[in-house]
Write a protein that holds these residues in place. Structure first.
Motif, PDB file in Angstrom:
ATOM      1  N   ARG A  96      26.083  90.716  -7.395  1.00  0.00           N
ATOM      2  CA  ARG A  96      25.169  91.584  -8.139  1.00  0.00           C
ATOM      3  C   ARG A  96      25.086  92.956  -7.484  1.00  0.00           C
ATOM      4  NH1 ARG A  96      20.178  92.972  -7.376  1.00  0.00           N
ATOM      5  NH2 ARG A  96      19.802  91.431  -5.762  1.00  0.00           N
ATOM      6  N   ILE A  97      25.009  92.955  -6.162  1.00  0.00           N
ATOM      7  CA  ILE A  97      24.927  94.237  -5.441  1.00  0.00           C
ATOM      8  C   ILE A  97      26.207  95.024  -5.648  1.00  0.00           C
ATOM      9  CG2 ILE A  97      24.849  95.269  -3.152  1.00  0.00           C
ATOM     10  CD1 ILE A  97      22.925  93.006  -2.357  1.00  0.00           C
ATOM     11  N   ILE A  98      27.362  94.322  -5.568  1.00  0.00           N
ATOM     12  CA  ILE A  98      28.648  95.000  -5.756  1.00  0.00           C
ATOM     13  C   ILE A  98      28.745  95.540  -7.179  1.00  0.00           C
ATOM     14  CG2 ILE A  98      31.142  94.630  -5.920  1.00  0.00           C
ATOM     15  CD1 ILE A  98      30.874  92.725  -3.538  1.00  0.00           C
ATOM     16  N   ALA A  99      28.333  94.724  -8.126  1.00  0.00           N
ATOM     17  CA  ALA A  99      28.418  95.144  -9.529  1.00  0.00           C
ATOM     18  C   ALA A  99      27.492  96.334  -9.798  1.00  0.00           C
ATOM     19  CB  ALA A  99      28.069  93.991 -10.453  1.00  0.00           C
ATOM     20  N   GLY A 100      26.396  96.428  -9.104  1.00  0.00           N
ATOM     21  CA  GLY A 100      25.437  97.506  -9.345  1.00  0.00           C
ATOM     22  C   GLY A 100      25.718  98.759  -8.536  1.00  0.00           C
ATOM     23  N   SER A 101      26.637  98.709  -7.604  1.00  0.00           N
ATOM     24  CA  SER A 101      26.883  99.866  -6.750  1.00  0.00           C
ATOM     25  C   SER A 101      28.200 100.530  -7.144  1.00  0.00           C
ATOM     26  CB  SER A 101      26.926  99.430  -5.290  1.00  0.00           C
ATOM     27  OG  SER A 101      27.369 100.482  -4.478  1.00  0.00           O
ATOM     28  N   GLU A 102      28.097 101.756  -7.610  1.00  0.00           N
ATOM     29  CA  GLU A 102      29.281 102.537  -8.005  1.00  0.00           C
ATOM     30  C   GLU A 102      30.144 102.815  -6.793  1.00  0.00           C
ATOM     31  OE1 GLU A 102      31.930 104.220 -10.350  1.00  0.00           O
ATOM     32  OE2 GLU A 102      30.125 103.330 -11.134  1.00  0.00           O
ATOM     33  N   LEU A 131      30.555 101.064  -4.032  1.00  0.00           N
ATOM     34  CA  LEU A 131      31.292  99.885  -3.592  1.00  0.00           C
ATOM     35  C   LEU A 131      32.437  99.572  -4.547  1.00  0.00           C
ATOM     36  CD1 LEU A 131      28.494  97.477  -2.339  1.00  0.00           C
ATOM     37  CD2 LEU A 131      30.222  98.632  -0.977  1.00  0.00           C
ATOM     38  N   ARG A 132      32.257  99.812  -5.847  1.00  0.00           N
ATOM     39  CA  ARG A 132      33.342  99.572  -6.800  1.00  0.00           C
ATOM     40  C   ARG A 132      34.493 100.530  -6.550  1.00  0.00           C
ATOM     41  NH1 ARG A 132      29.533  98.799 -11.742  1.00  0.00           N
ATOM     42  NH2 ARG A 132      29.272 100.977 -11.279  1.00  0.00           N
ATOM     43  N   GLU A 133      34.178 101.769  -6.222  1.00  0.00           N
ATOM     44  CA  GLU A 133      35.231 102.752  -5.920  1.00  0.00           C
ATOM     45  C   GLU A 133      35.987 102.345  -4.673  1.00  0.00           C
ATOM     46  OE1 GLU A 133      33.608 106.653  -5.641  1.00  0.00           O
ATOM     47  OE2 GLU A 133      32.836 106.627  -7.701  1.00  0.00           O
ATOM     48  N   LEU A 134      35.250 101.907  -3.648  1.00  0.00           N
ATOM     49  CA  LEU A 134      35.903 101.484  -2.405  1.00  0.00           C
ATOM     50  C   LEU A 134      36.788 100.259  -2.656  1.00  0.00           C
ATOM     51  CD1 LEU A 134      33.059 101.829   0.245  1.00  0.00           C
ATOM     52  CD2 LEU A 134      35.153 103.177   0.114  1.00  0.00           C
ATOM     53  N   GLU A 135      36.313  99.364  -3.481  1.00  0.00           N
ATOM     54  CA  GLU A 135      37.092  98.170  -3.791  1.00  0.00           C
ATOM     55  C   GLU A 135      38.357  98.546  -4.562  1.00  0.00           C
ATOM     56  OE1 GLU A 135      36.381  93.724  -5.696  1.00  0.00           O
ATOM     57  OE2 GLU A 135      35.004  95.341  -6.232  1.00  0.00           O
ATOM     58  N   ALA A 136      38.258  99.484  -5.463  1.00  0.00           N
ATOM     59  CA  ALA A 136      39.433  99.931  -6.248  1.00  0.00           C
ATOM     60  C   ALA A 136      40.427 100.598  -5.327  1.00  0.00           C
ATOM     61  CB  ALA A 136      39.003 100.899  -7.364  1.00  0.00           C
ATOM     62  N   ARG A 154      42.257  97.952  -3.289  1.00  0.00           N
ATOM     63  CA  ARG A 154      43.264  97.241  -4.067  1.00  0.00           C
ATOM     64  C   ARG A 154      44.487  98.116  -4.292  1.00  0.00           C
ATOM     65  NH1 ARG A 154      39.111  94.823  -8.328  1.00  0.00           N
ATOM     66  NH2 ARG A 154      38.369  93.097  -7.095  1.00  0.00           N
ATOM     67  N   ALA A 155      44.235  99.399  -4.480  1.00  0.00           N
ATOM     68  CA  ALA A 155      45.343 100.329  -4.694  1.00  0.00           C
ATOM     69  C   ALA A 155      46.178 100.482  -3.443  1.00  0.00           C
ATOM     70  CB  ALA A 155      44.818 101.683  -5.170  1.00  0.00           C
ATOM     71  N   ALA A 156      45.530 100.397  -2.289  1.00  0.00           N
ATOM     72  CA  ALA A 156      46.238 100.558  -1.035  1.00  0.00           C
ATOM     73  C   ALA A 156      47.209  99.398  -0.774  1.00  0.00           C
ATOM     74  CB  ALA A 156      45.252 100.676   0.108  1.00  0.00           C
ATOM     75  N   TYR A 157      46.924  98.287  -1.287  1.00  0.00           N
ATOM     76  CA  TYR A 157      47.797  97.127  -1.080  1.00  0.00           C
ATOM     77  C   TYR A 157      48.643  96.980  -2.257  1.00  0.00           C
ATOM     78  CZ  TYR A 157      45.274  95.822   3.141  1.00  0.00           C
ATOM     79  OH  TYR A 157      44.744  95.798   4.387  1.00  0.00           O
TER      80      TYR A 157
END
Length: 126
Positions: free
Chosen positions: A107-113, A115-120, A123-126
């Motif tokens: 929920r925290i990840i889904a609500g935090s813009e 954290l979503r950018e960092l996650e993207a 994923r792009a880095a790998y």
């Protein structure tokens, strides 16, 4: 001749007295044997009663021991079931807590813009 019958009578009387004493001794001996047999019989009966009482006492003690063992086994089994139930409840509570934490993180990840950018980017880095 008068002395002869008296002597004969005296011998007959002495013989009769000996016979009576012999019979009295025999009767006394038979009575003593009968008493001895009764005493022996009573001793054997007493011994049998004591043996029977001992066997009964041992059987009762063994029965009591079996009952106590069964009660102890039942107590241990009930304790084990209680312990298993408490352990199952603790495992269930731990799983529920883990699931809540995981959903909270999602929920925290889904609500935090941010954290979503960092996650993207990750994923792009790998």
């Amino acid at each position: 001749f008068a002395a002869l019958p008296t002597a004969m009578l005296a011998r007959q009387l002495a013989a009769r007295e000996r016979e009576e004493r012999t019979q009295a001794l025999q009767k006394h001996l038979e009575t003593s044997k009968a008493y001895a047999e009764r005493i022996g019989s009573e001793e054997r009966a007493g011994s049998k009663r004591r043996s029977a009482a001992q066997r009964q006492s041992e059987a009762e003690e063994a029965s009591t021991c079996r009952i106590l063992s069964a009660q102890e086994a039942a107590r241990r089994e009930a304790e084990q079931r209680r312990h298993d139930g408490a352990l199952a409840a603790a495992v269930s509570a731990h799983k529920a807590e883990s699931l809540r934490e995981q959903k909270n993180v999602e929920r925290i990840i889904a609500g935090s813009e941010e954290l979503r950018e960092l996650e993207a980017r990750l994923r792009a880095a790998y």
